[in-house]
Design an enzyme around this catalytic site. Sequence first.
Site, PDB file in Angstrom:
ATOM      1  N   HIS A  19       0.846  -1.191   0.000  1.00  0.00           N
ATOM      2  CA  HIS A  19       0.000   0.000   0.000  1.00  0.00           C
ATOM      3  C   HIS A  19       0.887   1.248   0.000  1.00  0.00           C
ATOM      4  CE1 HIS A  19       0.785   0.607   4.288  1.00  0.00           C
ATOM      5  NE2 HIS A  19       0.474  -0.655   4.489  1.00  0.00           N
ATOM      6  N   HIS A  22       4.066   1.458   2.232  1.00  0.00           N
ATOM      7  CA  HIS A  22       5.233   0.738   1.702  1.00  0.00           C
ATOM      8  C   HIS A  22       5.878   1.524   0.573  1.00  0.00           C
ATOM      9  CE1 HIS A  22       2.504  -2.791   2.852  1.00  0.00           C
ATOM     10  NE2 HIS A  22       3.503  -2.859   3.715  1.00  0.00           N
ATOM     11  N   CYS A 127      -1.627 -10.688  21.912  1.00  0.00           N
ATOM     12  CA  CYS A 127      -2.399 -10.246  20.746  1.00  0.00           C
ATOM     13  C   CYS A 127      -1.857 -10.954  19.514  1.00  0.00           C
ATOM     14  CB  CYS A 127      -2.309  -8.740  20.555  1.00  0.00           C
ATOM     15  SG  CYS A 127      -3.097  -8.211  19.009  1.00  0.00           S
ATOM     16  N   CYS A 130      -0.564  -8.475  16.803  1.00  0.00           N
ATOM     17  CA  CYS A 130       0.757  -7.898  17.076  1.00  0.00           C
ATOM     18  C   CYS A 130       1.821  -8.974  17.228  1.00  0.00           C
ATOM     19  CB  CYS A 130       0.737  -7.079  18.361  1.00  0.00           C
ATOM     20  SG  CYS A 130      -0.382  -5.691  18.312  1.00  0.00           S
ATOM     21  N   CYS A 144      -6.148  -4.706  22.835  1.00  0.00           N
ATOM     22  CA  CYS A 144      -4.912  -4.288  22.177  1.00  0.00           C
ATOM     23  C   CYS A 144      -5.110  -2.887  21.614  1.00  0.00           C
ATOM     24  CB  CYS A 144      -4.563  -5.256  21.046  1.00  0.00           C
ATOM     25  SG  CYS A 144      -3.355  -4.556  19.909  1.00  0.00           S
ATOM     26  N   HIS A 147      -5.115  -3.012  17.669  1.00  0.00           N
ATOM     27  CA  HIS A 147      -6.115  -3.800  16.936  1.00  0.00           C
ATOM     28  C   HIS A 147      -7.524  -3.700  17.513  1.00  0.00           C
ATOM     29  CE1 HIS A 147      -2.342  -5.628  15.541  1.00  0.00           C
ATOM     30  NE2 HIS A 147      -3.026  -5.811  14.442  1.00  0.00           N
ATOM     31  N   LYS A 296      -5.564   6.641  10.124  1.00  0.00           N
ATOM     32  CA  LYS A 296      -4.312   6.075   9.667  1.00  0.00           C
ATOM     33  C   LYS A 296      -4.560   5.250   8.416  1.00  0.00           C
ATOM     34  CE  LYS A 296      -1.257   2.478  11.236  1.00  0.00           C
ATOM     35  NZ  LYS A 296      -0.999   1.575  12.337  1.00  0.00           N
ATOM     36  N   LYS A 299      -3.457  -1.067   6.297  1.00  0.00           N
ATOM     37  CA  LYS A 299      -4.243  -2.223   5.888  1.00  0.00           C
ATOM     38  C   LYS A 299      -5.229  -2.647   6.962  1.00  0.00           C
ATOM     39  CE  LYS A 299      -0.467  -4.874   7.601  1.00  0.00           C
ATOM     40  NZ  LYS A 299       0.332  -3.936   8.334  1.00  0.00           N
TER      41      LYS A 299
HETATM   42 ZN    ZN Z   1      -2.562  -6.039  18.518  1.00  0.00          ZN
END
Ligand code: ZN
Length: 633
Positions: A19, A22, A127, A130, A144, A147, A296, A299
């Site tokens: 994306h 990157h 998580c 992560c 988390c 997430h 943000k 993805k």
């Molecule tokens: Zn996480």
Amino acid sequence: MPRAFYITTPIYYVNASPHIGHAYTTIVADVLARYHRLTGEETFFVTGTDEHGDKIAEAAQKAGVTPQEYADKISAQFRALWPALSITNDYFIRTTDSNHIDNVRYILQKVYDSGDIYFGEYEGYYCVGCERFYMEKELVEGKCPDHQTKPQYRKESNYFFRMSKYQNWLINYIKKHPDFIRPERYKNEVLAFLRDPLDDLCISRPKTRLQWGITLPFDEKYVTYVWFDALINYVTALDYPQGDKFKKFWPVAQHLIAKDILKPHGIYWPTMLKAAGIEPYQHLNVHGYWNSDQSKMSKSLGNVVRPLDLKDKYGLDAFRYFLLRDMVFGLDSSFSEEAFVQRLNSDLANDLGNLVSRVITMAIKYCDGKVPKINHKKKDLTLHKAALKTMAEVQADFNDMSLHKALIVIWDFINLTNRYIVEKEPWTLGKDPAHREELTKIMYNLLAALRAIAILIFPFMPQTAQKILKQIGVDESEKLDLAGISKDDALTAGNTLIRGESLFPRIEITKENKISAEKGATMVDSKPEIDYEDFAKLDLRVAKILDAEIVPKSNKLLKLRIDIGEERTIVAGIGKDYTPAELIGKKILVIANLKPAKLMGIESRGMLLAADTDNGLTVLTFEREAQTGAKIR
Ligand SMILES: [Zn+2]
């Protein structure tokens, strides 16, 4: 000043397709690599893919393929993207490469043997997204923070790296090397992390729950935690421990990352290096996020701008330029197509594109289509000196990662060159053969300025730089170097100048692509570009309407008596839109040197300007008081 340069991007995790984040990181690395090659430094540029871990195993399972097949597929997408973005990496590393696997096992064994890896029990909140354990205090409302999912509570026996042992060493190292992590805000962030006691790092996963990883050299029942595996790529790529590349490039290693992976790069990695007996890297360069609609662009939130879509729509160099020009390195930036098109139209089409086209057109006309031969001892050095100053500023900006500033100073030089043309008025000199020598020198200076501009923009916009060089007769095989800007006689007299296509055609502002903020007419049937000298032929003046009357028998013609420093009569087709009384006393804009024309038997000497609106015509007037007869430019 080291004569070598090593730059890395993160190796990208293959759990999703590439994306804009990157693309940005990798383009920045490419700009740096190209720049350092231009300075004559031996340069090594590495990117690649990170392919082990829970997330890959999970994604592969969902896709119904093996983890290796899955990693192959996504890694190939990254590998295919980079040439399409003109990325010039020297090496592409995959963490599933056998040399990398061997190297990770070598380093693990080394650290294990020195006593910095131990076996212990771990329990905590894990998580999956992560791939790490969280302390209870790190969770936000039990979830988390990245997430927004509830982590699982897990208890495991695992191997640990004694990271805590190196906490004080790291704090001191960062304090002694203030630009080890930059920009400063990220150094401060790492130091803030290090104010609390550092935990040891769990570096293994039992094979009972994860097989997709590098087996620990000292315990077959475990694979390596993905970060302890991935970070090592930066030395694998240099053939650590014995390779010549490692000796040459590691002392000048610079990493480039987005701020979301600051902790692994700012804390895990230097302490891992220390434990393995390897010197720390030279700089960690940290950039911010590209935002779109305040969120943000990543993805995980499904808010992805596909880089190749934009590249295809507007061209690669415009895309690279926008990313580099609009983001202050280290800070977040907003991405919008509107801002992109504005930049393209103003900086690229207007400033740079027009300059190149004006200079080439005039040089072909005034110098018989060739680079002119001139006496360099007697020439005006204004532009040359400005180019040298620009080069020095660009070097300083590269050294402290202010790439947007480098572009700003290059554009200052572009605009200075545009002003030089306006001041020197080559089209006036061109009328008189007595000025031939002066004109030739001016054209040489302008061609040399284009050469300097091409070299300066080459790291950012390599294709555009090559197109400019081709137009000014520089052979493709000529090796570009930054110091070459300081040669004021670098252009070869007699080389053929080539008129190229417009470098950056303006993007039409249309309702369809939502670029126009204001509801208005679409810019259809736009006319071909003109040169400044064409524009300069127009004698535009401020005119005061002294008197107005309807032309008998006509539908819409008004006869106006105007003052433009002299009295004149013009005939204008605005009788349906204005009454004579409305017009008297108004100051309007008139083309004074339009050839006279007869309308309904009245000679009109000049033409007023008006714009179409939904309610008919509106005559152009002035926002502030303008003097009657004044020139308009
Ligand atoms: Zn996480």
